[in-house]
Design a protein around this motif. Structure first.
Motif, PDB file in Angstrom:
ATOM      1  N   LEU B  18      -4.384 -52.147  -7.674  1.00 21.72           N
ATOM      2  CA  LEU B  18      -3.494 -53.265  -7.958  1.00 21.72           C
ATOM      3  C   LEU B  18      -4.150 -54.231  -8.930  1.00 21.72           C
ATOM      4  O   LEU B  18      -3.525 -54.704  -9.869  1.00 21.72           O
ATOM      5  N   HIS B  19      -5.444 -54.486  -8.703  1.00 25.75           N
ATOM      6  CA  HIS B  19      -6.172 -55.347  -9.630  1.00 25.75           C
ATOM      7  C   HIS B  19      -6.170 -54.738 -11.017  1.00 25.75           C
ATOM      8  O   HIS B  19      -6.068 -55.434 -12.017  1.00 25.75           O
ATOM      9  N   TYR B  20      -6.252 -53.408 -11.056  1.00 27.11           N
ATOM     10  CA  TYR B  20      -6.288 -52.718 -12.344  1.00 27.11           C
ATOM     11  C   TYR B  20      -5.001 -52.978 -13.117  1.00 27.11           C
ATOM     12  O   TYR B  20      -5.017 -53.305 -14.301  1.00 27.11           O
ATOM     13  N   PHE B  21      -3.857 -52.845 -12.430  1.00 30.58           N
ATOM     14  CA  PHE B  21      -2.586 -53.002 -13.147  1.00 30.58           C
ATOM     15  C   PHE B  21      -2.131 -54.455 -13.220  1.00 30.58           C
ATOM     16  O   PHE B  21      -1.229 -54.783 -13.977  1.00 30.58           O
ATOM     17  N   ALA B  22      -2.743 -55.325 -12.394  1.00 26.52           N
ATOM     18  CA  ALA B  22      -2.313 -56.718 -12.394  1.00 26.52           C
ATOM     19  C   ALA B  22      -2.964 -57.516 -13.518  1.00 26.52           C
ATOM     20  O   ALA B  22      -2.835 -58.715 -13.567  1.00 26.52           O
ATOM     21  N   ASN B  23      -3.628 -56.853 -14.414  1.00 27.60           N
ATOM     22  CA  ASN B  23      -4.232 -57.509 -15.562  1.00 27.60           C
ATOM     23  C   ASN B  23      -3.144 -57.765 -16.605  1.00 27.60           C
ATOM     24  O   ASN B  23      -2.496 -56.817 -17.057  1.00 27.60           O
ATOM     25  N   PRO B  24      -2.913 -59.021 -17.014  1.00 32.35           N
ATOM     26  CA  PRO B  24      -1.812 -59.317 -17.937  1.00 32.35           C
ATOM     27  C   PRO B  24      -1.881 -58.521 -19.237  1.00 32.35           C
ATOM     28  O   PRO B  24      -0.850 -58.038 -19.725  1.00 32.35           O
ATOM     29  N   ALA B  88       9.310 -63.112  -3.277  1.00 33.76           N
ATOM     30  CA  ALA B  88       8.467 -63.303  -2.097  1.00 33.76           C
ATOM     31  C   ALA B  88       7.272 -62.357  -2.152  1.00 33.76           C
ATOM     32  O   ALA B  88       6.155 -62.743  -1.811  1.00 33.76           O
ATOM     33  N   GLY B  89       7.507 -61.116  -2.610  1.00 33.60           N
ATOM     34  CA  GLY B  89       6.423 -60.149  -2.704  1.00 33.60           C
ATOM     35  C   GLY B  89       5.333 -60.622  -3.646  1.00 33.60           C
ATOM     36  O   GLY B  89       4.145 -60.625  -3.288  1.00 33.60           O
ATOM     37  N   VAL B  90       5.713 -61.071  -4.852  1.00 31.99           N
ATOM     38  CA  VAL B  90       4.686 -61.502  -5.804  1.00 31.99           C
ATOM     39  C   VAL B  90       4.031 -62.786  -5.314  1.00 31.99           C
ATOM     40  O   VAL B  90       2.839 -63.020  -5.563  1.00 31.99           O
ATOM     41  N   SER B  91       4.766 -63.620  -4.585  1.00 34.19           N
ATOM     42  CA  SER B  91       4.168 -64.843  -4.042  1.00 34.19           C
ATOM     43  C   SER B  91       3.097 -64.501  -3.019  1.00 34.19           C
ATOM     44  O   SER B  91       2.055 -65.157  -2.946  1.00 34.19           O
ATOM     45  N   PHE B  92       3.373 -63.468  -2.225  1.00 34.54           N
ATOM     46  CA  PHE B  92       2.404 -63.001  -1.240  1.00 34.54           C
ATOM     47  C   PHE B  92       1.111 -62.562  -1.948  1.00 34.54           C
ATOM     48  O   PHE B  92       0.013 -62.958  -1.565  1.00 34.54           O
ATOM     49  N   PHE B  93       1.261 -61.776  -3.017  1.00 33.70           N
ATOM     50  CA  PHE B  93       0.084 -61.349  -3.775  1.00 33.70           C
ATOM     51  C   PHE B  93      -0.623 -62.536  -4.405  1.00 33.70           C
ATOM     52  O   PHE B  93      -1.850 -62.578  -4.484  1.00 33.70           O
ATOM     53  N   SER B  94       0.174 -63.504  -4.837  1.00 32.77           N
ATOM     54  CA  SER B  94      -0.413 -64.680  -5.472  1.00 32.77           C
ATOM     55  C   SER B  94      -1.269 -65.466  -4.477  1.00 32.77           C
ATOM     56  O   SER B  94      -2.353 -65.917  -4.802  1.00 32.77           O
ATOM     57  N   VAL B  96      -2.589 -64.400  -1.458  1.00 31.39           N
ATOM     58  CA  VAL B  96      -3.709 -63.696  -0.837  1.00 31.39           C
ATOM     59  C   VAL B  96      -4.726 -63.236  -1.868  1.00 31.39           C
ATOM     60  O   VAL B  96      -5.923 -63.434  -1.706  1.00 31.39           O
ATOM     61  N   TRP B  97      -4.266 -62.620  -2.948  1.00 27.53           N
ATOM     62  CA  TRP B  97      -5.213 -62.037  -3.902  1.00 27.53           C
ATOM     63  C   TRP B  97      -5.362 -62.817  -5.198  1.00 27.53           C
ATOM     64  O   TRP B  97      -6.154 -62.466  -6.056  1.00 27.53           O
ATOM     65  N   ARG B  98      -4.501 -63.886  -5.365  1.00 26.78           N
ATOM     66  CA  ARG B  98      -4.592 -64.722  -6.579  1.00 26.78           C
ATOM     67  C   ARG B  98      -4.469 -63.902  -7.857  1.00 26.78           C
ATOM     68  O   ARG B  98      -5.288 -64.052  -8.777  1.00 26.78           O
ATOM     69  N   HIS B  99      -3.528 -62.989  -7.911  1.00 24.95           N
ATOM     70  CA  HIS B  99      -3.310 -62.245  -9.146  1.00 24.95           C
ATOM     71  C   HIS B  99      -2.662 -63.149 -10.181  1.00 24.95           C
ATOM     72  O   HIS B  99      -1.619 -63.732  -9.901  1.00 24.95           O
ATOM     73  N   PRO B 100      -3.224 -63.248 -11.368  1.00 20.38           N
ATOM     74  CA  PRO B 100      -2.572 -64.082 -12.397  1.00 20.38           C
ATOM     75  C   PRO B 100      -1.203 -63.515 -12.777  1.00 20.38           C
ATOM     76  O   PRO B 100      -0.280 -64.263 -13.084  1.00 20.38           O
ATOM     77  N   LEU B 101      -1.057 -62.176 -12.741  1.00 23.55           N
ATOM     78  CA  LEU B 101       0.217 -61.572 -13.111  1.00 23.55           C
ATOM     79  C   LEU B 101       1.304 -61.916 -12.086  1.00 23.55           C
ATOM     80  O   LEU B 101       2.475 -62.068 -12.434  1.00 23.55           O
ATOM     81  N   ALA B 102       0.911 -62.063 -10.823  1.00 26.60           N
ATOM     82  CA  ALA B 102       1.890 -62.401  -9.787  1.00 26.60           C
ATOM     83  C   ALA B 102       2.490 -63.776 -10.037  1.00 26.60           C
ATOM     84  O   ALA B 102       3.701 -63.985  -9.875  1.00 26.60           O
TER      85      ALA B 102
END
Lengths: 42, 258, 168
Positions: B18-24, B88-94, B96-102
């Protein structure tokens, strides 16, 4: 067609929304591409 | 920032892909070439669905031509609910994992989802007047969808309300997660309470109470609306990533010049 | 670092659980006030005071609809039923197009002293079955369904049924 006002109104608002947001998004996207290219090639 | 780098290094760790693909930057590289195709397919499917429903689908035995409103009302309702689930899904990722893409996705899903909810509410009112005899009633289904619309509006406002974007993203993500409780209420409102709104026609577990010549245009229109939603959100996310990159480059250039 | 992430994950999940429990409980507690309308059975059991406004929902009982035109306004008498109880209703004014025997409707008004529901507004509640007119006709002709006596048979019997002379 009976109830034509209501049917046309529903479809009208839907098409207007889709065209509107589609155009806005496209315009924003194109502007973003243009600006980025201008800054990168500077 | 540092944690992302560490996680990408160890691909076996949970969530590393997920981190791999969550890179903007990677998102932009993967999604941008697909956008023209996605847009073309979305437009074609949506246009076919809408025209099929408006002009070619048969009139209903009970509601006559007014049932044609279904082909825009129902897909808009489904997309607005799924859109909120995505939010809600992307907010959850935001959170917990602080993904910038989320955070980027949350910012762009909001306005599109709110628009589809608005279409659902207006077309529903225009359906209610000729069939029920009222544009609006305060039954559980209509009220909960109105709450969904206000949740979207609140999220749009909140995520842009802070001087520090990170604070806005955090607050808006919490709002989105709290509001997700509204989704099952919308779905089951017609079963839990007496409502003026009809019960479910489409069933995923049994057979749907709709004749096949009316089901097909409904499905086509639904697929079209979903594709349009996804294409719009992806295009807006790409634009946002490029805007951010432009800003960064300008700031760097200004610092070099000074 | 992973510990912090795990803590955030559990925190979010715990808050979500608490929140859904709270909302679920309050919905269960308030479910009576969230109800859009009362059924005839509930009205018979609860005996709302005459003059107290509420919404009454049910099926228009077959064979009970009588309309008299009184000084230009149609006055309609009918009974609303839920299969177990039935309440006489009177409404003066134009009814919605979907009003017919066997149709689900919601009437807004109050009981009068003689046990009749005086409606000030009548809303039609349409069913959730969608089919073209000719499919309905052929179901009717085959004796499988009469719209006046309830919802259509299970959808698997008709939603892909072949109809002769179907327009589409």
């Amino acid at each position: 067609m009976k109830y034509a006002v209501f049917i046309d109104g529903s479809y009208g608002i839907t098409v207007a929304f889709l065209l509107g947001i589609g155009w806005l998004t496209f315009a924003r996207y194109r502007r973003a591409v243009r600006r980025l290219r201008a800054v990168e090639t500077r | 920032m540092n944690e992302n780098v560490i996680a990408t290094g160890r691909m076996s760790k949970t969530g590393a892909w997920l981190h791999y693909f969550a890179n903007p930057g990677r998102f932009l590289r993967f999604v941008r070439p697909a956008l023209p195709w996605a847009a073309a397919i979305s437009i074609v499917v949506t246009v076919v669905g809408i025209i099929w429903g408006y002009a070619f689908a048969p009139a209903d035995w009970q509601q006559g031509d007014a049932s044609r409103i279904m082909y825009v009302h129902v897909p808009a309702a489904w997309v607005s609910m799924s859109g909120y689930a995505m939010l809600a899904g992307v907010s959850f990722f935001s959170i917990v994992w602080r993904h910038p893409l989320a955070d980027l996705a949350a910012e762009e899903i909001g306005p599109v989802g709110a628009g589809f909810t608005f279409v659902c509410l207006v077309s529903g009112a225009l359906w209610g007047k000729p069939m029920w005899g009222a544009y609006w009633v305060w039954d559980a289904r209509l009220t909960s969808v109105l709450v969904l619309f206000f949740l979207y509006l609140g999220h749009i406002a909140l995520i842009r309300a802070f001087d520090n974007p990170a604070h806005g993203h955090r607050a808006a993500a919490i709002l989105a997660l709290v509001g997700v409780i509204n989704l099952p209420i919308i779905v089951f409102s017609v079963q839990w309470w007496n409502t003026l709104h009809q019960g479910n026609t489409i069933s995923f577990t049994g057979s749907s109470r709709i004749y096949i010549t009316m089901l097909y245009p409904l499905l086509v229109s639904t697929v079209g609306f979903y594709l349009s939603f996804l294409t719009l959100v992806c295009a807006r996310m790409c634009a946002a990533i490029m805007e951010r990159r432009t800003r960064t480059l300008l700031v760097a250039a200004a610092e070099r010049a000074s | 670092m992973r510990g912090a992430k795990k803590r955030r994950l559990y925190l979010v999940l715990a808050i979500g659980l608490c929140l859904s429990a709270a909302v679920g409980l309050s919905l269960a507690a308030f479910s009576s006030t969230l109800t859009f309308f009362f059924s005839p059975r509930e009205v018979v059991a609860k005996h709302p005071a005459p003059g107290m406004s509420f919404r009454l929902g049910g099926i228009v009982q077959v064979g009970t609809v009588q309309t008299v035109v009184n000084a230009g306004t149609p006055v309609t008498n009918f009974r609303l039923t839920d299969g177990q109880a039935s309440i006489p209703v009177v409404y003066s004014g134009l009814l919605p197009d979907l009003f017919r025997e066997g149709q689900g409707i919601v009437a807004i008004g109050a009981m009068n002293a003689s046990g009749q529901f005086v409606a000030s507004e009548v809303l039609a509640k349409h069913g959730s079955s969608y089919m073209p007119k000719d499919v309905e006709q052929s179901l009717k002709n085959a004796g499988k369904w009469n719209p006046a006596y309830g919802p259509p048979p299970p959808a698997s019997e008709w939603n892909t049924m072949q109809v002769k002379g179907s327009a589409s």
